[in-house]
Structure formats: structure tokens, C-alpha cells
Design a protein around this motif. Structure first.
Motif, PDB file in Angstrom:
ATOM      1  N   ILE A 199      21.663  28.626  57.093  1.00 14.42           N
ATOM      2  CA  ILE A 199      22.684  27.951  57.902  1.00 14.42           C
ATOM      3  C   ILE A 199      21.982  27.111  58.966  1.00 14.42           C
ATOM      4  O   ILE A 199      20.845  27.388  59.352  1.00 14.42           O
ATOM      5  CB  ILE A 199      23.671  28.949  58.570  1.00 14.42           C
ATOM      6  CG1 ILE A 199      22.928  29.926  59.496  1.00 14.42           C
ATOM      7  CG2 ILE A 199      24.468  29.710  57.518  1.00 14.42           C
ATOM      8  CD1 ILE A 199      23.870  30.825  60.297  1.00 14.42           C
ATOM      9  N   ARG A 200      22.677  26.065  59.402  1.00 19.29           N
ATOM     10  CA  ARG A 200      22.196  25.280  60.538  1.00 19.29           C
ATOM     11  C   ARG A 200      22.931  25.775  61.768  1.00 19.29           C
ATOM     12  O   ARG A 200      24.142  25.998  61.727  1.00 19.29           O
ATOM     13  CB  ARG A 200      22.493  23.795  60.321  1.00 19.29           C
ATOM     14  CG  ARG A 200      21.741  23.198  59.151  1.00 19.29           C
ATOM     15  CD  ARG A 200      20.277  22.965  59.468  1.00 19.29           C
ATOM     16  NE  ARG A 200      20.096  22.082  60.624  1.00 19.29           N
ATOM     17  CZ  ARG A 200      18.897  21.791  61.142  1.00 19.29           C
ATOM     18  NH1 ARG A 200      17.804  22.320  60.617  1.00 19.29           N
ATOM     19  NH2 ARG A 200      18.805  20.990  62.183  1.00 19.29           N
ATOM     20  N   ILE A 204      18.859  35.995  70.516  1.00 17.37           N
ATOM     21  CA  ILE A 204      19.910  35.049  70.901  1.00 17.37           C
ATOM     22  C   ILE A 204      19.441  33.634  70.589  1.00 17.37           C
ATOM     23  O   ILE A 204      18.335  33.256  70.970  1.00 17.37           O
ATOM     24  CB  ILE A 204      20.205  35.159  72.412  1.00 17.37           C
ATOM     25  CG1 ILE A 204      20.626  36.596  72.757  1.00 17.37           C
ATOM     26  CG2 ILE A 204      21.264  34.143  72.832  1.00 17.37           C
ATOM     27  CD1 ILE A 204      20.399  36.943  74.211  1.00 17.37           C
ATOM     28  N   VAL A 205      20.277  32.868  69.880  1.00 21.86           N
ATOM     29  CA  VAL A 205      20.009  31.450  69.639  1.00 21.86           C
ATOM     30  C   VAL A 205      21.109  30.678  70.346  1.00 21.86           C
ATOM     31  O   VAL A 205      22.298  30.901  70.087  1.00 21.86           O
ATOM     32  CB  VAL A 205      20.015  31.121  68.134  1.00 21.86           C
ATOM     33  CG1 VAL A 205      19.615  29.670  67.903  1.00 21.86           C
ATOM     34  CG2 VAL A 205      19.086  32.065  67.369  1.00 21.86           C
ATOM     35  N   GLU A 226      18.577  24.457  64.955  1.00 24.23           N
ATOM     36  CA  GLU A 226      17.770  25.482  64.291  1.00 24.23           C
ATOM     37  C   GLU A 226      18.193  25.669  62.835  1.00 24.23           C
ATOM     38  O   GLU A 226      19.378  25.650  62.511  1.00 24.23           O
ATOM     39  CB  GLU A 226      17.929  26.811  65.044  1.00 24.23           C
ATOM     40  CG  GLU A 226      16.929  27.883  64.700  1.00 24.23           C
ATOM     41  CD  GLU A 226      15.482  27.501  64.992  1.00 24.23           C
ATOM     42  OE1 GLU A 226      14.712  27.485  64.029  1.00 24.23           O
ATOM     43  OE2 GLU A 226      15.141  27.215  66.165  1.00 24.23           O
ATOM     44  N   THR A 227      17.203  25.841  61.972  1.00 27.01           N
ATOM     45  CA  THR A 227      17.462  26.252  60.590  1.00 27.01           C
ATOM     46  C   THR A 227      17.300  27.764  60.537  1.00 27.01           C
ATOM     47  O   THR A 227      16.227  28.287  60.859  1.00 27.01           O
ATOM     48  CB  THR A 227      16.461  25.585  59.628  1.00 27.01           C
ATOM     49  OG1 THR A 227      16.517  24.172  59.826  1.00 27.01           O
ATOM     50  CG2 THR A 227      16.783  25.923  58.180  1.00 27.01           C
ATOM     51  N   VAL A 228      18.363  28.443  60.163  1.00 27.63           N
ATOM     52  CA  VAL A 228      18.381  29.908  60.171  1.00 27.63           C
ATOM     53  C   VAL A 228      18.424  30.381  58.717  1.00 27.63           C
ATOM     54  O   VAL A 228      19.416  30.155  58.022  1.00 27.63           O
ATOM     55  CB  VAL A 228      19.609  30.444  60.937  1.00 27.63           C
ATOM     56  CG1 VAL A 228      19.591  31.969  60.989  1.00 27.63           C
ATOM     57  CG2 VAL A 228      19.671  29.851  62.352  1.00 27.63           C
ATOM     58  N   ARG A 229      17.351  30.996  58.282  1.00 28.73           N
ATOM     59  CA  ARG A 229      17.266  31.446  56.891  1.00 28.73           C
ATOM     60  C   ARG A 229      17.464  32.950  56.813  1.00 28.73           C
ATOM     61  O   ARG A 229      16.754  33.710  57.476  1.00 28.73           O
ATOM     62  CB  ARG A 229      15.904  31.067  56.295  1.00 28.73           C
ATOM     63  CG  ARG A 229      15.787  29.586  56.009  1.00 28.73           C
ATOM     64  CD  ARG A 229      14.621  29.300  55.076  1.00 28.73           C
ATOM     65  NE  ARG A 229      13.355  29.421  55.764  1.00 28.73           N
ATOM     66  CZ  ARG A 229      12.245  29.933  55.205  1.00 28.73           C
ATOM     67  NH1 ARG A 229      12.284  30.393  53.976  1.00 28.73           N
ATOM     68  NH2 ARG A 229      11.123  29.988  55.898  1.00 28.73           N
ATOM     69  N   LEU A 230      18.429  33.367  56.004  1.00 26.50           N
ATOM     70  CA  LEU A 230      18.717  34.782  55.810  1.00 26.50           C
ATOM     71  C   LEU A 230      18.225  35.183  54.425  1.00 26.50           C
ATOM     72  O   LEU A 230      18.551  34.518  53.436  1.00 26.50           O
ATOM     73  CB  LEU A 230      20.221  35.062  55.895  1.00 26.50           C
ATOM     74  CG  LEU A 230      20.989  34.454  57.074  1.00 26.50           C
ATOM     75  CD1 LEU A 230      22.448  34.903  57.024  1.00 26.50           C
ATOM     76  CD2 LEU A 230      20.368  34.858  58.399  1.00 26.50           C
TER      77      LEU A 230
END
Ligand SMILES: [Zn+2]
Length: 246
Positions: free
Chosen positions: A104-105, A3-4, A109-113
Motif C-alpha cells: 500500500i502507499r 507510527i507512520v 511511503e511504500t508499505v509492503r506487507l
């Protein structure tokens, strides 16, 4: 599930089974008092993506690698469970997809997929939270458990090992690593998992080279030394299939 939380709401990495929705929703409301606005599916299996429909109906945008949407949109036969999984209703399909990678931001948080091809399935995503230094590996990583490689969904031992190497490159000694099953892990745990996969795979490949059939290979218990939970014979069968077809 990871969870973010942000001011705008919650991002969930995986949303569990459909039947878990009500319980999950109550727990999230209790802990965060915020709506779920985004979901990332690490892969299509319904113990990870089964909540999509209910969360989407409540306003969440579901995001996944493109092959997740393709598989959810069609019935899937899982020979490991001798089970035909019906297609998901349209509301349960990811509305946003990506192919190779996507960043995505979300809040701060920077979320890298990152798509790791032909690993546990053909649609696995590794999710890295850069600021938190957390990686969710979905079912590319079973911690303390022999992994399941879903051959029917395009998984392979070769891709699984490559995917673990990708996660190792994305991590450092302080990274917290979330497996699809089992407890939170460290990079050292992931290195041990990688060594186990490589050693068992090399053993199976050697036995194939000297003419052993699957029954003999399974009978030799090439992974017994690891004393993990889960289905050792199923893993050996999947590794065997991966090497005789590639
Ligand atoms: Zn899975």
C-alpha cells in the motif's frame, strides 16, 4: 507500535492493548495532532491488536492477514497462559485482509506487507517501509528475549526461522528493525537471533534423534549459554513439539 505520519493522518503498525487506548490516543494527539486513519495488525495477540475496536470506532481502517481476522472472530485458547481469550466484537475485527502479500502507499511511503506462515502464529505479517528502510517484525522477533511460539495459533520453530530469513532478505545493514518485544535492532542483531534459533533447534532435534524426552532436553538447558530474558523452557518445549509433530 510503529507510527507512520502523513498529511492524511497516521498509520499504526500494531495498536497495543485495549486498556492502553486512552493513554496512546493522548500521546498521539500531543505528538501529531492527526487522526489514526489506518492500522496494520502484525498478528492477532491482544497486546498487539487489542486497540482495534476503539481505533476503528474513531475512524481507523484496520488491515491484517486473513488468519488474524479468523482468530479474532473466534474464542482462542492459549495453553501457554491457560487462558481462553473471548472473540473480539465485530468492530475490533480487521475490515480489510490479505493472504500472501500486499503493498500500500501511505503518504510518501511504500508499505509492503508480507505474510510469513506458521511462525509466531499462523497470521504474522512483516511490514517493510521502503523509503524509511524500517521493518516491523511483530512477534517473529523478540530482541534480547527468548521468543514465544504460539503453537495453539499455528506457530512453529520451522516457520519462525523461515520468517527471520525472509526479514533478512528484505533488509540491509542500514535497516532499522522493530521487534515485537525488546529494543530496536539492526540486521546484525537479527542475524544473531537467527543463529540462536538455529543452534537451539539443532540441539533439540539431535537430542530427539538419540531418544531424549522433553524433560531430559529441558534439563540439559540447551539455550542457557544465550542468557536472554524470557521463558527458556517454554521455547524448548515449543521447539520439541515442532519436531515431534513434523
Ligand atoms: Zn504475539
Amino acid at each position: 507500535m510503529l507510527i507512520v505520519s502523513s498529511d492524511a493522518g497516521l498509520l499504526l503498525i500494531d495498536d497495543q492493548r485495549g486498556r492502553d487506548y486512552d493513554e496512546t490516543r493522548v500521546a498521539l494527539d500531543h505528538a501529531y495532532h492527526r487522526p489514526v486513519v489506518r492500522i496494520v495488525d502484525t498478528h492477532w495477540h491482544l497486546d498487539h491488536a487489542g486497540g482495534n475496536g476503539r481505533f476503528a470506532e474513531a475512524g481507523a481502517l484496520v488491515l491484517a492477514q486473513a488468519n488474524v481476522r479468523k482468530r479474532l472472530a473466534e474464542p482462542q485458547y492459549m495453553s501457554a497462559y491457560k487462558q481462553l481469550i473471548p472473540a473480539s466484537p465485530t468492530v475490533g475485527l480487521p475490515r480489510q485482509t490479505y493472504d500472501v502479500h500486499l503493498t500500500i502507499r501511505f503518504g510518501g511511503e511504500t508499505v509492503r506487507l508480507v505474510h510469513v506462515p506458521h511462525a509466531h502464529t499462523d497470521g504474522d505479517t512483516l511490514v517493510k517501509l521502503d523509503q524509511a528502510n524500517v521493518i516491523h517484525m511483530g512477534d517473529v522477533f523478540f530482541n534480547g528475549i527468548f521468543p514465544f511460539i504460539d503453537l495453539d495459533s499455528g506457530g512453529s520453530i520451522q516457520g519462525l526461522i523461515r520468517a527471520v530469513d525472509t526479514a533478512l532478505r528484505m533488509s540491509d545493514d542500514r535497516t532499522r528493525i522493530v521487534p515485537g518485544h525488546g529494543p530496536i535492532a539492526t540486521r546484525a542483531d537479527l542475524l544473531a537471533y537467527r543463529a540462536m534459533l538455529a543452534e537451539v533447534a539443532a540441539n533439540v532435534r539431535h537430542q530427539i534423534a538419540i531418544g531424549h524426552g522433553l524433560g531430559v532436553i529441558i534439563g540439559s538447558r540447551p539455550a542457557a549459554v544465550y542468557k536472554l530474558e524470557g521463558d527458556e523452557d517454554r521455547l524448548i518445549g515449543a521447539i520439541y513439539a515442532g519436531y515431534i509433530t513434523h
